[in-house]
Design a protein around this motif. Structure first.
Motif, PDB file in Angstrom:
ATOM      1  N   TYR A   1       0.076  -2.964  -9.156  1.00 25.47           N
ATOM      2  CA  TYR A   1       1.145  -3.965  -9.691  1.00 25.47           C
ATOM      3  C   TYR A   1       0.469  -4.595 -10.829  1.00 25.47           C
ATOM      4  O   TYR A   1      -0.828  -4.530 -11.302  1.00 25.47           O
TER       5      TYR A   1
ATOM      6  N   LEU B   1      -0.851 -10.946 -11.088  1.00 24.61           N
ATOM      7  CA  LEU B   1       0.096 -12.098 -11.173  1.00 24.61           C
ATOM      8  C   LEU B   1      -0.545 -13.307 -11.866  1.00 24.61           C
ATOM      9  O   LEU B   1      -1.897 -13.530 -11.683  1.00 24.61           O
TER      10      LEU B   1
ATOM     11  N   ASN C   1       5.660  -9.425  -6.151  1.00 28.78           N
ATOM     12  CA  ASN C   1       5.475  -8.942  -7.416  1.00 28.78           C
ATOM     13  C   ASN C   1       6.328  -7.899  -7.963  1.00 28.78           C
ATOM     14  O   ASN C   1       6.700  -7.199  -7.078  1.00 28.78           O
TER      15      ASN C   1
END
Length: 194
Positions: free
Chosen positions: A174, A177, A11
């Motif tokens: 992150y 996703l 990612n």
């Protein structure tokens, strides 16, 4: 981490900090890049590592290129805030790897295939960084396609920038996703009736 987990979990990291990959970790990343598909063994890629004060110099190169583009387009000059923002872009990560496609004349390997090979090398770098616990993001933007930037980085006429890989350790989280439905992107092909 097994290979499929690596491939499924890679990612882009929105924020990066120290440490960046160095030494054996960085060497392992380049070894992964070298496994990119490479028809005729042309090795149509090379890499520039930019760290430390080099990131400030890259920011100045971005400013110069952007000012020239704006002037040529008849746009207003950049404000001090614009200049500061542009100068800070390369400081978003402790390490930047500029991925360059080096296009070679070859009767069986078109230029597009060589650029794709360099793109695969860039992806290999990002995957190997992730496998070792580092993070990165692939950036381009106008400066990746600017002749002044290319000249300032020492590119030859047969070369082009595939991307700037910003690398370091993830700072925070992150971005989420998104799950994609496989059937939205694949279909069985059936030859048309003759």
């Amino acid at each position: 981490m097994d290979a499929l987990t690596l491939l499924h979990s890679r990612n882009s990291a929105p924020k990066l900090c120290e440490p960046a990959p160095e030494g054996e970790a960085l060497d392992a990343m380049f070894k992964a890049a070298f496994r990119a598909p490479d028809h005729a063994w042309l090795r149509p890629w090379r890499f520039l590592t930019i760290r430390g004060d080099g990131r400030h110099q890259l920011g100045q190169l971005f400013i110069k290129a952007t000012q020239q583009r704006r002037q040529q387009a008849g746009e207003p000059a950049m404000t001090p805030e614009d200049i500061d923002k542009l100068a800070a872009k390369p400081l978003r990560a402790p390490l930047i790897i500029t991925v360059i496609a080096t296009i070679k004349e070859h009767p069986k390997v078109p230029a597009v295939e060589q650029v794709i090979s360099a793109g695969c090398a860039a992806h290999g770098l990002l995957l190997a960084a992730h496998a070792q616990g580092f993070a990165g993001v692939w950036r381009t933007g106008s400066n990746a396609f600017d002749a002044t930037v290319m000249q300032g980085l020492g590119l030859q006429p047969n070369e082009e920038i595939v991307g700037f890989l910003y690398l370091g350790s993830v700072d925070g989280n992150y971005k989420p996703l998104r799950e994609l439905a496989l059937d939205d992107f694949r279909q069985d092909w059936t030859a048309p009736a003759q």
